[in-house]
Scaffold this motif. Structure first.
Motif, PDB file in Angstrom:
ATOM      1  N   GLU A 340      -3.277  -9.030   5.321  1.00 54.97           N
ATOM      2  CA  GLU A 340      -3.040  -7.618   4.979  1.00 54.97           C
ATOM      3  C   GLU A 340      -1.548  -7.312   4.945  1.00 54.97           C
ATOM      4  OE1 GLU A 340      -5.190  -5.059   7.578  1.00 54.97           O
ATOM      5  OE2 GLU A 340      -7.110  -6.085   7.306  1.00 54.97           O
ATOM      6  N   ALA A 341      -0.810  -7.885   5.899  1.00 56.06           N
ATOM      7  CA  ALA A 341       0.636  -7.663   5.924  1.00 56.06           C
ATOM      8  C   ALA A 341       1.298  -8.243   4.681  1.00 56.06           C
ATOM      9  CB  ALA A 341       1.230  -8.287   7.188  1.00 56.06           C
ATOM     10  N   GLN A 342       0.816  -9.408   4.229  1.00 51.56           N
ATOM     11  CA  GLN A 342       1.369  -9.995   3.009  1.00 51.56           C
ATOM     12  C   GLN A 342       1.093  -9.111   1.803  1.00 51.56           C
ATOM     13  OE1 GLN A 342       3.178 -13.174   2.637  1.00 51.56           O
ATOM     14  NE2 GLN A 342       3.636 -11.893   0.861  1.00 51.56           N
ATOM     15  N   SER A 343      -0.102  -8.531   1.747  1.00 53.04           N
ATOM     16  CA  SER A 343      -0.426  -7.619   0.641  1.00 53.04           C
ATOM     17  C   SER A 343       0.462  -6.378   0.680  1.00 53.04           C
ATOM     18  CB  SER A 343      -1.902  -7.211   0.718  1.00 53.04           C
ATOM     19  OG  SER A 343      -2.741  -8.338   0.590  1.00 53.04           O
ATOM     20  N   ALA A 344       0.678  -5.847   1.870  1.00 53.56           N
ATOM     21  CA  ALA A 344       1.555  -4.680   2.000  1.00 53.56           C
ATOM     22  C   ALA A 344       2.978  -5.034   1.597  1.00 53.56           C
ATOM     23  CB  ALA A 344       1.519  -4.158   3.423  1.00 53.56           C
ATOM     24  N   ARG A 345       3.421  -6.228   1.955  1.00 52.28           N
ATOM     25  CA  ARG A 345       4.764  -6.669   1.552  1.00 52.28           C
ATOM     26  C   ARG A 345       4.863  -6.802   0.040  1.00 52.28           C
ATOM     27  NH1 ARG A 345       8.328  -7.835  -1.000  1.00 52.28           N
ATOM     28  NH2 ARG A 345      10.040  -9.299  -0.646  1.00 52.28           N
ATOM     29  N   ASP A 346       3.846  -7.362  -0.583  1.00 53.46           N
ATOM     30  CA  ASP A 346       3.872  -7.508  -2.040  1.00 53.46           C
ATOM     31  C   ASP A 346       3.878  -6.152  -2.740  1.00 53.46           C
ATOM     32  OD1 ASP A 346       3.834 -10.225  -1.627  1.00 53.46           O
ATOM     33  OD2 ASP A 346       1.661 -10.415  -1.927  1.00 53.46           O
ATOM     34  N   ALA A 347       3.191  -5.174  -2.132  1.00 56.62           N
ATOM     35  CA  ALA A 347       3.159  -3.819  -2.703  1.00 56.62           C
ATOM     36  C   ALA A 347       4.365  -2.990  -2.276  1.00 56.62           C
ATOM     37  CB  ALA A 347       1.877  -3.100  -2.293  1.00 56.62           C
ATOM     38  N   GLN A 348       5.253  -3.587  -1.486  1.00 57.79           N
ATOM     39  CA  GLN A 348       6.455  -2.929  -0.966  1.00 57.79           C
ATOM     40  C   GLN A 348       6.127  -1.683  -0.146  1.00 57.79           C
ATOM     41  OE1 GLN A 348       9.668  -2.467  -3.728  1.00 57.79           O
ATOM     42  NE2 GLN A 348       9.173  -4.359  -4.838  1.00 57.79           N
ATOM     43  N   ARG A 349       5.003  -1.776   0.589  1.00 55.40           N
ATOM     44  CA  ARG A 349       4.662  -0.734   1.562  1.00 55.40           C
ATOM     45  C   ARG A 349       5.225  -1.184   2.913  1.00 55.40           C
ATOM     46  NH1 ARG A 349      -0.336  -0.874   2.578  1.00 55.40           N
ATOM     47  NH2 ARG A 349      -1.077  -2.529   1.202  1.00 55.40           N
ATOM     48  N   TRP A 350       6.526  -0.957   3.059  1.00 53.01           N
ATOM     49  CA  TRP A 350       7.245  -1.514   4.187  1.00 53.01           C
ATOM     50  C   TRP A 350       6.736  -1.031   5.542  1.00 53.01           C
ATOM     51  CZ3 TRP A 350       9.279  -5.260   1.783  1.00 53.01           C
ATOM     52  CH2 TRP A 350       9.813  -5.111   0.502  1.00 53.01           C
ATOM     53  N   PRO A 351       6.484   0.257   5.740  1.00 56.58           N
ATOM     54  CA  PRO A 351       5.958   0.676   7.055  1.00 56.58           C
ATOM     55  C   PRO A 351       4.630   0.013   7.384  1.00 56.58           C
ATOM     56  CG  PRO A 351       6.791   2.564   5.813  1.00 56.58           C
ATOM     57  CD  PRO A 351       6.773   1.414   4.864  1.00 56.58           C
ATOM     58  N   ASP A 352       3.726  -0.100   6.385  1.00 60.02           N
ATOM     59  CA  ASP A 352       2.429  -0.739   6.634  1.00 60.02           C
ATOM     60  C   ASP A 352       2.616  -2.203   6.997  1.00 60.02           C
ATOM     61  OD1 ASP A 352       1.237   1.635   6.065  1.00 60.02           O
ATOM     62  OD2 ASP A 352       0.678   1.112   4.013  1.00 60.02           O
TER      63      ASP A 352
END
Length: 472
Positions: A340-352
């Motif tokens: 999930e963290a990798q997906s958030a990183r790819d989407a540039q959702r930095w806080p998530d």
């Protein structure tokens, strides 16, 4: 002249000046006429000379009353001029002070400021009253009349002098009031002096934050959350541009400082965003490696438990029974959160991404502690089974050291210190006794000796604290 800011300036002073100039011109004309009459009398026969005064008086010219009347007229005119000057000075002072009051009310809404406004309004009513008396005195006496009598001129002089004195007294009250406004006016002027720089800092801060976001976007990082925060400051900038006249000086100052702080925070975060992205990438790799290592270590817990079961009593290992299954579940949860963290990183959702990585780290820390606890348990049980005396000596040394400290400088120990130390001795003896028998509970022995040392350490801290507070 009134105490309200909107009333126009009174034209009475210019009218008084015009009257004074006209009066001086009339007196000069009459003096010249008198000289001409004297010259004419010297040249005419006696009968004609007697007839001239009647003709001079009845032809629409001023009747001549002699030097006393003219002297009274001049004194009255001088009093009138002095009253006009006092009226002008009071009006000017009131106008200047009104500017000071408006400056204070624009900035300060404290009880002291409201009281100053109320006092100024009261002075305004006093000024209106004194001005009314002055105007009434001016309008009641026409000093330009040809037939002005000496008594009338004297009365005019008295009333005008009284009006001038009243105006002067009110001016003195107004000056004293103005002096009392010094602290309030200084504070208001200080805030007004801060206003323009504060607003400019806010504008420059917003510009810098916008430029920082543009620079970040050039590196293919979106920074959507920062852009949303910056957009939320748009209405605040609009209010700053509308000015303090609409929103008030204190509110505008507070808004400018808040906008500047938030804009600076956005600028700093935008500047750190590339570094933050790199840090998240590094943490993703590091936590994946750690999860893999813990999977291997978790597989080693079961053999440790088997040895504990074989060699020691149940009390020494029962609390560790859940460790293998819990470790496997924690690692599984950590791997899911990493995805999930990798997906958030790819989407540039930095806080998530940051939040998910923190969760992964907490799961792995818990697993590490549990796996390490099983290994440490076996090591400690092996050591105490081989030589329990080392643990006993360590605990007895702590007790004796505390007892020596408790007796330092005393013939008998303080009961508050002696009692828990005596109890610790007895507790240690019971723990030693528990080692006797066919299947001693070494874990109970270890937890008891550790508890005794903690109790003794608490007594030592209490002794040192009480002696430290007693030292002058």
């Amino acid at each position: 002249m009134t105490a309200t800011p909107s009333q126009p300036y009174s034209p009475l002073v210019p009218r008084a000046e015009r009257r004074a100039r006209a009066d001086r011109k009339a007196r000069a004309a009459h003096r010249q006429a008198f000289k001409d009459t004297v010259t004419l009398l010297a040249a005419l026969p006696l009968v004609a000379a007697f007839a001239l005064p009647a003709a001079f008086a009845g032809g629409g010219t001023r009747r001549w009353f002699g030097g006393r009347a003219e002297g009274q007229r001049a004194e009255a005119q001088a009093a009138k001029d002095a009253a006009a000057a006092a009226f002008y000075e009071l009006d000017t002072a009131q106008r200047d002070l009104r500017i000071s009051i408006e400056t204070i009310t624009a900035v300060d809404d404290s009880p002291a400021a409201r009281r100053a406004v109320s006092d100024f309004e009261a002075l305004g009513r006093r000024i209106d009253e004194a001005s009314g008396h002055y105007i009434e005195a001016v309008d009641s006496h026409d000093l330009d009349r040809d037939d002005l009598e000496a008594s009338v001129a004297a009365r005019a002089r008295t009333e005008l002098t009284r009006a001038k004195d009243e105006l002067t007294n009110v001016k003195r009250e107004l000056d004293r009031f103005g002096d009392s406004l010094g602290p309030l006016l200084g504070k208001a002027e200080t805030q007004l002096a801060r206003l323009a720089p504060a607003v400019e800092r806010a504008r420059q801060g917003l510009l810098a934050a916008s430029n920082a976001l543009d620079a970040v976007r050039e590196t293919k990082l979106r920074a959507d959350d920062l852009a949303a925060r910056l957009a939320a400051l748009g209405p605040e900038l609009t209010k700053l541009n509308q000015g303090a006249g609409k929103h008030g000086v204190p509110q505008t100052l507070e808004r400018a400082e808040r906008v500047a702080r938030e804009a600076e925070a956005i600028r700093v975060e935008a500047g750190r965003l590339p570094e933050r992205a790199a840090e998240i990438d590094h943490r993703l790799v590091s936590l994946r490696t750690r999860a893999e290592a813990l999977t291997t270590r978790a597989g080693q817990v079961e053999p440790i438990l088997s040895e504990l079961r074989r060699r020691f009593s149940a009390a020494c290992w029962q609390d560790l029974q859940h460790v293998p299954d819990q470790a496997v579940e924690n690692v599984r949860q950590a791997e899911l959160k990493l995805k999930e963290a990798q997906s958030a990183r790819d989407a540039q959702r930095w806080p998530d991404a940051t939040s998910l990585l923190s969760t992964v780290r907490a799961l792995l820390n818990t697993t590490d502690e549990s796996v390490s606890a099983a290994r440490d348990r076996l090591q400690r049980l092996n050591a105490v089974q081989k030589d329990p005396q080392q643990e006993i000596d360590r605990t007895r040394f702590a007790i004796r050291d505390a007892q020596r400290l408790a007796m330092t400088g005393r013939s008998t120990p303080d009961p508050r210190h002696a009692r828990p130390l005596d109890d610790s001795v007895a507790r240690l003896d019971r723990a030693i006794a528990s080692l006797e028998g066919r299947h001693p509970d070494y874990w109970h022995f270890l937890t008891e000796t550790e508890a005794v040392r903690q109790t003794v350490a608490g007594v030592v801290a209490q002794i040192r604290e009480s002696r430290g507070s007693a030292t002058p």
